[in-house]
Design an enzyme around this catalytic site. Structure first.
Site, PDB file in Angstrom:
ATOM      1  N   HIS A 205       0.822  -1.212   0.000  1.00 26.77           N
ATOM      2  CA  HIS A 205       0.000   0.000   0.000  1.00 26.77           C
ATOM      3  C   HIS A 205       0.856   1.263   0.000  1.00 26.77           C
ATOM      4  O   HIS A 205       0.595   2.201   0.740  1.00 26.77           O
ATOM      5  CB  HIS A 205      -0.955  -0.011   1.200  1.00 26.77           C
ATOM      6  CG  HIS A 205      -1.939  -1.140   1.156  1.00 26.77           C
ATOM      7  ND1 HIS A 205      -3.203  -1.013   0.614  1.00 26.77           N
ATOM      8  CD2 HIS A 205      -1.824  -2.441   1.544  1.00 26.77           C
ATOM      9  CE1 HIS A 205      -3.838  -2.179   0.695  1.00 26.77           C
ATOM     10  NE2 HIS A 205      -3.017  -3.062   1.248  1.00 26.77           N
ATOM     11  N   HIS A 305      -9.357  -2.890  -9.478  1.00 26.87           N
ATOM     12  CA  HIS A 305      -9.469  -2.957  -8.023  1.00 26.87           C
ATOM     13  C   HIS A 305     -10.930  -3.150  -7.641  1.00 26.87           C
ATOM     14  O   HIS A 305     -11.834  -2.611  -8.276  1.00 26.87           O
ATOM     15  CB  HIS A 305      -8.947  -1.630  -7.447  1.00 26.87           C
ATOM     16  CG  HIS A 305      -9.091  -1.481  -5.974  1.00 26.87           C
ATOM     17  ND1 HIS A 305     -10.009  -0.627  -5.402  1.00 26.87           N
ATOM     18  CD2 HIS A 305      -8.426  -2.057  -4.948  1.00 26.87           C
ATOM     19  CE1 HIS A 305      -9.903  -0.678  -4.092  1.00 26.87           C
ATOM     20  NE2 HIS A 305      -8.948  -1.537  -3.786  1.00 26.87           N
TER      21      HIS A 305
END
Length: 374
Positions: A205, A305
């Site tokens: 991330h 995503h």
């Protein structure tokens, strides 16, 4: 046909909160009786009043009383007619995405066609998909990773994603050599257990420094990860490009980017080869299709995503089905994703089958929706 009103609905998800603890749906009603569904990602927000008001304000200004088939005009007007709106963000652009996908749902239902038929037609008969590997890199051993990988393969999966580097904060940070070696052992045991039968993406991330990301990539290259996701924070494209230039592992990015303009920079600077656009955040279905087209010119693939509720998930499936450079679809659906739809998305043995119903191809079960209203 005109849009007559909007209804925004907050939904309480159920544990383990796949796609977020709360979902935000919208319904666009028309004077012909057709209702379009949309969804705005909520992030980790608990109080959704500001997000609801943002959607209502945009609808009042640009949608109510207007023709829902004029999607490009509505999008451009909402995005660029006010000076402060043109700067994209992860509040205003996802709100616009939700409205846009609801308009497409209306158009598809009016034409009695799935949206993918209106965006070029079906290119893929089935969609390869993946979920997170159910493995805790902090508390389970590398040997156990091999066992979990074997189970995934036996269930018919050909790909998964693993978040082996924790915590995510602070960022940027460098992980110790001991930690890097431990993660390498995890990948080594996965390869010993399943060989080449399972692709494993490195899910991160943006928490690495540039040098730390390059060091990790070198340590893991021999295990051929599917990708290295957001190795550095996405706002500095040049540094992500520096990581990409130093490794053979494909770089994946895009879940926190919005509009074709940000993705164009990512691709032009050769910072990523796998584009993880989020239909519910980047600007909607047509904007996502444009981004996929830009990616295609760079021979880059899309792997959308999906950390959202079921309506936004259905929108991603529509994009995947008509995009020639589709690679794989993330799927993080939970039980409520299934229960709240009359005909839920089916993810079996690593495959999603595109729906054939018109519009987004999904309809809400109103009884279940009522039980879970926030």
């Amino acid at each position: 046909m005109k849009v007559t009103r909007v209804e925004v609905i907050a939904v309480n998800n159920i544990p383990p909160y796949r796609g977020g603890a709360k979902w935000l749906f919208l319904k666009l009603f028309t004077d012909e009786g057709i209702v379009g569904l949309g969804e705005k990602p909520t992030g980790h927000a608990q109080d959704l009043r500001a997000q609801i008001q943002l959607i209502e304000n945009l609808c009042d200004r640009y949608v109510i009383g207007k023709d829902p088939t004029r999607i490009e005009y509505m999008w451009q007007q909402a995005y660029g007619s006010v000076h402060d709106f043109r700067h994209p963000g992860l509040d205003s652009t996802p709100a616009l995405s939700a409205i846009e996908m609801a308009c497409w749902d209306i158009v598809g239902k009016a034409a009695n066609q799935p949206i993918y038929n209106l965006l070029g037609g079906k290119y893929h008969e089935e969609l390869r998909a993946y979920a997170y590997m159910p493995f805790d890199a902090r508390n389970q051993s590398p040997e156990q990773a091999g066992e979990v990988a074997q189970q995934l393969v036996e269930e018919g999966n050909s790909a998964c994603k693993l978040d082996p580097f924790v915590p995510f904060f602070p960022a940027p940070q460098d992980y110790s050599l001991k930690r890097i070696r431990h993660v390498a052992k995890i990948f080594e045991n996965i390869r010993k257990a399943v060989g080449d039968d399972l692709e494993v993406g490195i899910g991160t991330h943006g928490q690495f420094s540039t040098s730390g990301a390059i060091r990790v990539a070198h340590a893991l290259e021999e295990y051929d990860p599917y990708w290295f996701e957001e190795p550095v924070s996405p706002e500095n494209v040049e540094e992500m490009a520096r990581v990409a230039a130093h490794t053979s592992i494909p770089i994946a990015s895009g879940e926190r980017l919005v509009t074709k303009f940000e993705f164009a920079q990512l691709l032009a600077k050769q910072a990523a080869q796998i584009i993880q656009l989020d239909v519910a955040q980047c600007g909607g279905l047509m904007e996502a299709k444009k981004i996929a087209g830009i990616a295609e010119t760079h021979y880059a693939m899309i792997a959308p995503h999906m950390y959202v509720g079921p309506i936004a998930a259905a929108a991603a499936v529509q994009l995947d089905t008509c995009s020639p450079n589709f690679l794989i679809q993330e799927y993080n659906g939970g039980q409520l994703h299934q229960d709240i739809l009359k005909d839920p998305i089916v993810f079996e043995q690593g495959i999603i089958t595109p729906p054939t119903a018109p519009g987004l191809g999904v309809e809400l079960d109103e009884n279940v929706l009522h039980k879970h209203k926030a």
